[in-house]
Design a protein around this motif. Sequence first.
Motif, PDB file in Angstrom:
ATOM      1  N   GLN A   4      24.325  -1.702  10.268  1.00 20.75           N
ATOM      2  CA  GLN A   4      23.164  -1.843  11.147  1.00 20.75           C
ATOM      3  C   GLN A   4      22.875  -3.332  11.342  1.00 20.75           C
ATOM      4  OE1 GLN A   4      21.445   0.663  12.570  1.00 20.75           O
ATOM      5  NE2 GLN A   4      22.592   2.320  11.585  1.00 20.75           N
ATOM      6  N   LEU A   5      23.555  -3.920  12.322  1.00 21.13           N
ATOM      7  CA  LEU A   5      23.438  -5.376  12.522  1.00 21.13           C
ATOM      8  C   LEU A   5      22.000  -5.803  12.769  1.00 21.13           C
ATOM      9  CD1 LEU A   5      26.539  -6.013  14.824  1.00 21.13           C
ATOM     10  CD2 LEU A   5      26.281  -6.587  12.409  1.00 21.13           C
ATOM     11  N   PHE A   6      21.291  -4.994  13.569  1.00 16.67           N
ATOM     12  CA  PHE A   6      19.952  -5.424  13.947  1.00 16.67           C
ATOM     13  C   PHE A   6      18.876  -5.051  12.924  1.00 16.67           C
ATOM     14  CE2 PHE A   6      21.940  -5.520  18.289  1.00 16.67           C
ATOM     15  CZ  PHE A   6      21.958  -6.910  18.347  1.00 16.67           C
ATOM     16  N   ARG A   7      19.307  -4.463  11.793  1.00 18.68           N
ATOM     17  CA  ARG A   7      18.366  -4.394  10.668  1.00 18.68           C
ATOM     18  C   ARG A   7      18.501  -5.649   9.823  1.00 18.68           C
ATOM     19  NH1 ARG A   7      18.833   1.722   8.556  1.00 18.68           N
ATOM     20  NH2 ARG A   7      17.669   0.993   6.754  1.00 18.68           N
ATOM     21  N   PHE A   8      19.628  -6.305   9.963  1.00 20.59           N
ATOM     22  CA  PHE A   8      19.824  -7.585   9.250  1.00 20.59           C
ATOM     23  C   PHE A   8      19.105  -8.703  10.013  1.00 20.59           C
ATOM     24  CE2 PHE A   8      22.914 -11.246   8.508  1.00 20.59           C
ATOM     25  CZ  PHE A   8      22.267 -11.647   7.356  1.00 20.59           C
ATOM     26  N   ILE A   9      19.467  -8.906  11.284  1.00 26.57           N
ATOM     27  CA  ILE A   9      18.737  -9.857  12.142  1.00 26.57           C
ATOM     28  C   ILE A   9      18.116  -9.026  13.266  1.00 26.57           C
ATOM     29  CG2 ILE A   9      18.869 -11.936  13.575  1.00 26.57           C
ATOM     30  CD1 ILE A   9      19.764 -12.493  10.738  1.00 26.57           C
ATOM     31  N   PRO A  10      16.793  -8.949  13.329  1.00 27.93           N
ATOM     32  CA  PRO A  10      16.156  -8.062  14.309  1.00 27.93           C
ATOM     33  C   PRO A  10      16.611  -8.346  15.742  1.00 27.93           C
ATOM     34  CG  PRO A  10      14.544  -8.929  12.769  1.00 27.93           C
ATOM     35  CD  PRO A  10      15.826  -9.657  12.489  1.00 27.93           C
ATOM     36  N   GLU A  11      16.844  -7.258  16.470  1.00 28.25           N
ATOM     37  CA  GLU A  11      17.336  -7.383  17.841  1.00 28.25           C
ATOM     38  C   GLU A  11      16.389  -8.223  18.707  1.00 28.25           C
ATOM     39  OE1 GLU A  11      17.951  -3.637  19.746  1.00 28.25           O
ATOM     40  OE2 GLU A  11      18.894  -4.537  21.495  1.00 28.25           O
ATOM     41  N   GLY A  12      15.071  -8.034  18.492  1.00 29.97           N
ATOM     42  CA  GLY A  12      14.095  -8.787  19.291  1.00 29.97           C
ATOM     43  C   GLY A  12      14.250 -10.292  19.096  1.00 29.97           C
ATOM     44  N   VAL A  13      14.534 -10.707  17.850  1.00 33.70           N
ATOM     45  CA  VAL A  13      14.681 -12.152  17.581  1.00 33.70           C
ATOM     46  C   VAL A  13      15.909 -12.685  18.309  1.00 33.70           C
ATOM     47  CG1 VAL A  13      15.092 -13.878  15.778  1.00 33.70           C
ATOM     48  CG2 VAL A  13      13.535 -11.964  15.348  1.00 33.70           C
ATOM     49  N   VAL A  14      17.021 -11.930  18.194  1.00 33.16           N
ATOM     50  CA  VAL A  14      18.251 -12.366  18.873  1.00 33.16           C
ATOM     51  C   VAL A  14      18.016 -12.400  20.383  1.00 33.16           C
ATOM     52  CG1 VAL A  14      20.671 -11.792  19.337  1.00 33.16           C
ATOM     53  CG2 VAL A  14      19.724 -11.431  17.048  1.00 33.16           C
ATOM     54  N   HIS A  15      17.386 -11.333  20.874  1.00 40.14           N
ATOM     55  CA  HIS A  15      17.190 -11.231  22.321  1.00 40.14           C
ATOM     56  C   HIS A  15      16.316 -12.359  22.851  1.00 40.14           C
ATOM     57  CE1 HIS A  15      16.359  -9.637  26.268  1.00 40.14           C
ATOM     58  NE2 HIS A  15      15.065  -9.645  26.004  1.00 40.14           N
ATOM     59  N   TRP A  16      15.135 -12.555  22.233  1.00 34.33           N
ATOM     60  CA  TRP A  16      14.211 -13.538  22.786  1.00 34.33           C
ATOM     61  C   TRP A  16      14.682 -14.969  22.560  1.00 34.33           C
ATOM     62  CZ3 TRP A  16      11.607 -12.142  26.621  1.00 34.33           C
ATOM     63  CH2 TRP A  16      11.142 -10.838  26.729  1.00 34.33           C
ATOM     64  N   THR A  17      15.436 -15.189  21.476  1.00 33.85           N
ATOM     65  CA  THR A  17      16.022 -16.532  21.309  1.00 33.85           C
ATOM     66  C   THR A  17      17.035 -16.762  22.435  1.00 33.85           C
ATOM     67  OG1 THR A  17      15.831 -16.230  18.931  1.00 33.85           O
ATOM     68  CG2 THR A  17      17.162 -18.074  19.666  1.00 33.85           C
ATOM     69  N   GLY A  18      17.838 -15.733  22.708  1.00 37.14           N
ATOM     70  CA  GLY A  18      18.824 -15.847  23.791  1.00 37.14           C
ATOM     71  C   GLY A  18      18.160 -16.078  25.134  1.00 37.14           C
ATOM     72  N   VAL A  19      17.055 -15.354  25.388  1.00 36.00           N
ATOM     73  CA  VAL A  19      16.354 -15.522  26.671  1.00 36.00           C
ATOM     74  C   VAL A  19      15.811 -16.949  26.794  1.00 36.00           C
ATOM     75  CG1 VAL A  19      14.302 -14.816  27.985  1.00 36.00           C
ATOM     76  CG2 VAL A  19      15.783 -13.086  26.960  1.00 36.00           C
ATOM     77  N   VAL A  76      16.879 -19.651  25.346  1.00 32.90           N
ATOM     78  CA  VAL A  76      17.990 -20.584  25.544  1.00 32.90           C
ATOM     79  C   VAL A  76      18.502 -20.489  26.981  1.00 32.90           C
ATOM     80  CG1 VAL A  76      20.408 -20.987  24.926  1.00 32.90           C
ATOM     81  CG2 VAL A  76      18.700 -20.710  23.131  1.00 32.90           C
ATOM     82  N   MET A  77      18.591 -19.264  27.491  1.00 38.61           N
ATOM     83  CA  MET A  77      19.118 -19.103  28.851  1.00 38.61           C
ATOM     84  C   MET A  77      18.189 -19.722  29.892  1.00 38.61           C
ATOM     85  SD  MET A  77      21.250 -15.670  29.408  1.00 38.61           S
ATOM     86  CE  MET A  77      20.943 -14.503  28.142  1.00 38.61           C
ATOM     87  N   ALA A 120      27.349 -18.839  19.371  1.00 42.80           N
ATOM     88  CA  ALA A 120      27.228 -18.458  20.790  1.00 42.80           C
ATOM     89  C   ALA A 120      26.002 -19.134  21.413  1.00 42.80           C
ATOM     90  CB  ALA A 120      27.119 -16.941  20.916  1.00 42.80           C
ATOM     91  N   LEU A 121      24.887 -19.171  20.683  1.00 43.03           N
ATOM     92  CA  LEU A 121      23.686 -19.838  21.203  1.00 43.03           C
ATOM     93  C   LEU A 121      23.929 -21.343  21.345  1.00 43.03           C
ATOM     94  CD1 LEU A 121      20.967 -17.931  19.124  1.00 43.03           C
ATOM     95  CD2 LEU A 121      21.297 -17.803  21.606  1.00 43.03           C
ATOM     96  N   ASP A 122      24.623 -21.902  20.381  1.00 41.07           N
ATOM     97  CA  ASP A 122      24.986 -23.320  20.406  1.00 41.07           C
ATOM     98  C   ASP A 122      25.798 -23.627  21.668  1.00 41.07           C
ATOM     99  OD1 ASP A 122      25.445 -25.907  19.458  1.00 41.07           O
ATOM    100  OD2 ASP A 122      27.232 -25.313  18.347  1.00 41.07           O
ATOM    101  N   LEU A 123      26.806 -22.799  21.912  1.00 40.65           N
ATOM    102  CA  LEU A 123      27.664 -22.980  23.088  1.00 40.65           C
ATOM    103  C   LEU A 123      26.846 -22.853  24.370  1.00 40.65           C
ATOM    104  CD1 LEU A 123      30.511 -23.179  24.412  1.00 40.65           C
ATOM    105  CD2 LEU A 123      30.670 -20.705  24.188  1.00 40.65           C
TER     106      LEU A 123
END
Length: 410
Positions: free
Chosen positions: A160-175, A177-178, A372-375
Motif C-alpha cells: 500500500q504505497l499511499f499508506r506509506f506516503i499519503p496520496e494527497g501529499v504526493v498529489h498536491w506537492t506535484g500540483v 511543482v507543476m 521525479a519532482l526534482d526533474l
Amino acid sequence: MMSLDVEKTAAPAPLGKPVAVVTPGLLSDLARFGATDVSACFSCGTCTAVCPLVDNDATFPRRIIRYGQLGLRDELLSSKELWTCYHCGLCTESCPQSADPAQYMAAARRYAIAGYDRTRLARTLYTHPVVGAGVATVLAGVFALFLYAFHGERSTTSFQLFRFIPEGVVHWTGVAVMVLVALAALSGIVTMVAGIARKEGVAWRDVWGRVGRGHGWSAVWSAGAVESLGQRRYREDCAEAQTDREPLYRRRWFIHAMTMWGFTGLLLATMSDYALSVVGLRRTGTPEPIWYPVRLLGTVAGVMLVYGVTLMLVNRLGHLNRASRESAASDWLFLTLLWVVAVSGFLVELSLYVGTAPAWGYWIFLFHVSVALDLLVLLPFMKFAHALYRPVALFFHSLASQSTRVTTDA
Ligand code: SF4
Ligand code: SF4
C-alpha cells in the motif's frame, strides 16, 4: 537597414529606425555554453548550400553566426530559425574555416534557453555544471525529507504505497511543482514570442488574423503534430547526415522519438491514472493486471523512454555521434535524472507484483517520487526546454512560410 548601438549607452534611434543593441563579448559568452570559435567564419555560404533545412532562406545558418560575431544578442534570441536546426553536422563537415557551425548552433540554443529564463537557473546549470549537479541533489533530498515527514505505516501484508506516503501529499506537492514549472515555462515562451514578434514585425492582431484565415490551425498542426511529434524534418531532411545506413533502432531520430514518445506516454498514463482515481474507477498505487489500459500505456511508454535515454547515454559515453560528442554537462544531468526516474518507476511497478510487500519497494517509491519532482522542477531550465521552444518557433516558421506562399500565389 538597422542602426547599431552599444548596450547601456544607446542613443535615441532616429524615428522609424529599429536599434540593434550590441552586446560586447557575446561570442565569449556563447563559448561558455559550448560554442566553438566562429570568428573565422567569412560567410562563404557553404553551410547554407549543404544544410537540408534552408527552406529558400539563403542566409541560414550563417546569419545566426553573424549575430554572434557582431554581438547582436537580441537578434540571436529572437531567431525562430535557431530552433529549426537538428544538429545533423553537414554544415560543420563542409565548412572551409573549421568554424563548426553545427556546434555553434547547439550552443546558441542553450544560450537562448538561458536568455529566456529570468531566474538565471538555466545559466547556472549550463555554465556551472558542478553547482547544477549540487542543486539537483539537494533538491531531491529536500523533496525526500518533505515527503517522509508525512510517512505512515509500511504494511507488510499487502503493498500500500499511499499508506506509506499519503496520496494527497504526493498529489498536491506535484500540483504545486507543476504550477511553478508551468509559470516558468510560460514566462520563457512569452519572452521568446515577444522577441520573435518584434523581430518579424508581427503584431498579435496579425497572428489572430492569420489564425482566423485558417493558417494558424494548419501551422499548429504542422508544428505540433507533423514536426514535433512526427519528427518529419528530423526523419526526412536530415536523413542524409543521420547515418541512415544504420539500422532503424540506432538512428538518431528514432532514439530521440522513443525518448519523446515515452515521456509523453508516461505523462498521459500518470494523468489518466489520477483522473480515474478521482472519479472512483480505481485506486492509485495498487496492483492492476498488465493489460489494464493505463498500466499498459505506462509500461510501454516506460520501455520506450528507458530505451531512448539509455541509447542516448551509451552514445554519449562512446562518443558515437556528433551530438553526443558535443553535449553539455547539463545535458548529462538531464538524461541521468530522466533515466533514474524511468528505471526507478519500473522498480516500483515490479515491487507491486512480487506477491508480498517488500520493504525496498517503499523506499524505491520514496526515491522515485523525490527524483521525479526534482526533474520536474528543473525541466524548463535544461535541455528539455527545447521541447517547449521548438514547437513555438516552428509554429511561427510555418505561419511565415504559409503567408509567403499566399503572397507569392496572389
Ligand atoms: S561554411 Fe563555415 S565559413 Fe562558410 S559561412 Fe558557413 S560557417 Fe562560415
Ligand atoms: S547542423 Fe544540419 S540542420 Fe543544423 S544548420 Fe548545420 S546543416 Fe543545417
